[in-house]
Design an enzyme around this catalytic site. Structure first.
Site, PDB file in Angstrom:
ATOM      1  N   ASP A   3       0.844  -1.201   0.000  1.00  0.00           N
ATOM      2  CA  ASP A   3       0.000   0.000   0.000  1.00  0.00           C
ATOM      3  C   ASP A   3       0.876   1.246   0.000  1.00  0.00           C
ATOM      4  OD1 ASP A   3      -2.416  -1.444  -0.027  1.00  0.00           O
ATOM      5  OD2 ASP A   3      -2.300  -1.764   2.138  1.00  0.00           O
ATOM      6  N   LYS A   8       0.648  -7.817  -3.078  1.00  0.00           N
ATOM      7  CA  LYS A   8      -0.673  -7.298  -3.472  1.00  0.00           C
ATOM      8  C   LYS A   8      -0.516  -5.831  -3.866  1.00  0.00           C
ATOM      9  CE  LYS A   8      -4.191  -6.072  -0.572  1.00  0.00           C
ATOM     10  NZ  LYS A   8      -4.822  -4.816  -1.016  1.00  0.00           N
ATOM     11  N   ASP A  10      -5.353  -6.154  -6.875  1.00  0.00           N
ATOM     12  CA  ASP A  10      -6.587  -6.016  -6.094  1.00  0.00           C
ATOM     13  C   ASP A  10      -7.393  -4.806  -6.576  1.00  0.00           C
ATOM     14  OD1 ASP A  10      -8.461  -6.067  -4.040  1.00  0.00           O
ATOM     15  OD2 ASP A  10      -7.083  -5.277  -2.524  1.00  0.00           O
ATOM     16  N   LEU A  11      -8.084  -4.969  -7.719  1.00  0.00           N
ATOM     17  CA  LEU A  11      -8.832  -3.838  -8.286  1.00  0.00           C
ATOM     18  C   LEU A  11     -10.343  -4.004  -8.102  1.00  0.00           C
ATOM     19  CD1 LEU A  11      -6.824  -3.189 -11.596  1.00  0.00           C
ATOM     20  CD2 LEU A  11      -6.538  -2.115  -9.356  1.00  0.00           C
ATOM     21  N   LYS A  12     -10.785  -5.140  -7.607  1.00  0.00           N
ATOM     22  CA  LYS A  12     -12.200  -5.369  -7.243  1.00  0.00           C
ATOM     23  C   LYS A  12     -13.178  -4.902  -8.331  1.00  0.00           C
ATOM     24  CE  LYS A  12     -11.403  -4.847  -2.239  1.00  0.00           C
ATOM     25  NZ  LYS A  12     -10.062  -4.257  -2.163  1.00  0.00           N
ATOM     26  N   LEU A  13     -13.107  -5.529  -9.502  1.00  0.00           N
ATOM     27  CA  LEU A  13     -13.961  -5.098 -10.602  1.00  0.00           C
ATOM     28  C   LEU A  13     -15.438  -5.382 -10.317  1.00  0.00           C
ATOM     29  CD1 LEU A  13     -11.098  -5.235 -11.903  1.00  0.00           C
ATOM     30  CD2 LEU A  13     -12.238  -5.761 -14.043  1.00  0.00           C
ATOM     31  N   HIS A  14     -16.284  -4.459 -10.744  1.00  0.00           N
ATOM     32  CA  HIS A  14     -17.736  -4.589 -10.566  1.00  0.00           C
ATOM     33  C   HIS A  14     -18.411  -3.715 -11.613  1.00  0.00           C
ATOM     34  CE1 HIS A  14     -21.340  -4.420  -7.499  1.00  0.00           C
ATOM     35  NE2 HIS A  14     -21.676  -4.871  -8.692  1.00  0.00           N
ATOM     36  N   ASP A  15     -18.917  -4.344 -12.680  1.00  0.00           N
ATOM     37  CA  ASP A  15     -19.552  -3.580 -13.769  1.00  0.00           C
ATOM     38  C   ASP A  15     -20.436  -4.565 -14.539  1.00  0.00           C
ATOM     39  OD1 ASP A  15     -20.097  -1.673 -15.828  1.00  0.00           O
ATOM     40  OD2 ASP A  15     -18.144  -0.755 -15.476  1.00  0.00           O
ATOM     41  N   ILE A  16     -20.959  -4.161 -15.682  1.00  0.00           N
ATOM     42  CA  ILE A  16     -21.763  -5.110 -16.454  1.00  0.00           C
ATOM     43  C   ILE A  16     -20.843  -6.229 -16.957  1.00  0.00           C
ATOM     44  CG2 ILE A  16     -23.536  -3.426 -17.101  1.00  0.00           C
ATOM     45  CD1 ILE A  16     -22.236  -3.315 -19.895  1.00  0.00           C
ATOM     46  N   PRO A  17     -21.397  -7.437 -17.147  1.00  0.00           N
ATOM     47  CA  PRO A  17     -20.549  -8.592 -17.475  1.00  0.00           C
ATOM     48  C   PRO A  17     -19.597  -8.365 -18.645  1.00  0.00           C
ATOM     49  CG  PRO A  17     -22.748  -9.339 -16.911  1.00  0.00           C
ATOM     50  CD  PRO A  17     -22.808  -7.834 -16.931  1.00  0.00           C
ATOM     51  N   THR A  66     -15.307  -5.889   4.663  1.00  0.00           N
ATOM     52  CA  THR A  66     -15.324  -5.913   6.137  1.00  0.00           C
ATOM     53  C   THR A  66     -15.666  -4.538   6.710  1.00  0.00           C
ATOM     54  OG1 THR A  66     -12.935  -5.765   5.995  1.00  0.00           O
ATOM     55  CG2 THR A  66     -13.830  -7.903   6.596  1.00  0.00           C
ATOM     56  N   ARG A 113      -2.283  -9.958  12.347  1.00  0.00           N
ATOM     57  CA  ARG A 113      -1.342  -9.214  13.189  1.00  0.00           C
ATOM     58  C   ARG A 113      -0.490 -10.183  13.999  1.00  0.00           C
ATOM     59  NH1 ARG A 113      -2.411  -5.945  10.121  1.00  0.00           N
ATOM     60  NH2 ARG A 113      -3.257  -3.864  10.399  1.00  0.00           N
ATOM     61  N   GLY A 150      -0.105  -6.227   5.557  1.00  0.00           N
ATOM     62  CA  GLY A 150       0.450  -4.938   5.145  1.00  0.00           C
ATOM     63  C   GLY A 150       1.389  -4.384   6.184  1.00  0.00           C
ATOM     64  N   ARG A 151       0.861  -3.470   7.003  1.00  0.00           N
ATOM     65  CA  ARG A 151       1.707  -2.700   7.917  1.00  0.00           C
ATOM     66  C   ARG A 151       2.571  -3.510   8.881  1.00  0.00           C
ATOM     67  NH1 ARG A 151      -3.386   0.858   9.149  1.00  0.00           N
ATOM     68  NH2 ARG A 151      -4.221  -1.198   8.595  1.00  0.00           N
TER      69      ARG A 151
END
Ligand code: C5P
Length: 237
Positions: A10, A34, A61-68, A121, A183, A212-213
């Site tokens: 990140d 990632k 990690d681009l989390k695509l969400h659109d029409i198929p 989450t 953690r 990550g951190r």
């Protein structure tokens, strides 16, 4: 490799990212990384190519969400970038996930792993019910979205390590769980709420942990990465 530690890079720029990655130059084990929206949108596909050239595996990690159809075409582009794992929102429906898989699959039948986000989450049960009008409980929603993901033929879901057992029970042991919120027992939790240690995540059934951190902000990131691998995989590096 079925199980691994994925470092969440990140960082805001290529410069910061490579300063961090240079610390691993002498390591035999090249960490799985990632790359999220911030870095990808700042630096574009070039950063993916350069990190691949250095021998790392990449979860984009681009989390695509659109029409198929749009998701299918975008996935074909990511597949040509030679990433190792990428993701979509399961909320895009089974049809969208099937199209994503089609777009990702190369002419020779190979493809990166494809996983789905169930409910983020950051979404509370209360908000999910009041704002999204989803009447079920958050756990029921996560299990249903995971089942939809499996039905579409994807490889697994991102979830909390605490949900990994529940997801495996509903979708089978081979269905992958990729879990952030990890953690060290003696570490700083920061803004994560429901966390577990690498060893406990493995016990509950996590296949990949995203860290990550605890690594990127450690005084000695290489030592922190080695500790994570040791605790999660039980192997030294
Ligand atoms: O620094 P930390 O270990 O908390 O980083 C966890 C990474 O996993 C971050 O990139 C964060 O955006 C991501 N993530 C998460 N929780 C989710 C989904 C992704 O922490 N539910």
């Amino acid at each position: 490799m079925k199980h691994d530690v994925i470092i969440a890079c990140d960082f805001k720029s290529a410069e910061d990212t490579f300063r961090f990655l240079d610390l691993f130059n002498n390591e035999a084990r090249k960490p799985f990384l990632k790359i999220g929206m911030e870095l990808f949108y700042a630096e574009g596909p070039a950063i993916v190519r350069e990190i691949k050239r250095r021998g790392h595996r990449i979860f984009l990690d681009l989390k695509l969400h659109d029409i198929p159809n749009t998701v299918k075409k975008a996935m074909a582009v990511l597949s040509r970038l030679d990433v190792d794992m990428c993701n979509v929102h399961a909320a895009g429906t089974i049809e969208m996930m099937k199209y994503a898989l089609e777009g990702l699959t190369r002419a020779d039948g190979t493809r990166p792993l494809l996983i789905a986000v169930t409910q983020l989450t950051s979404t509370s049960e209360e908000r999910m019910q009041r704002e999204l009008l989803i009447g079920a409980s958050i756990d029921e929603t996560i299990v249903k979205y995971a089942q939809n993901t499996r039905e579409a033929g994807l490889d697994g879901v991102v979830c909390s390590p605490l949900e990994a057992g529940m997801v495996h029970e509903a979708c089978g042991r081979d269905f992958l769980t990729i879990t952030p919120g990890v953690r060290f027992a003696d570490g700083d939790v920061a803004d994560q709420v429901r966390v577990t240690t690498p060893a406990r995540a493995r016990e509950i059934g996590s296949d990949f942990i995203v860290v990550g951190r605890p690594i990127t902000a450690a005084a000695d990131p290489v030592a922190a990465y080695r500790r994570c691998v040791e605790e999660f995989l039980g192997e030294t590096c």
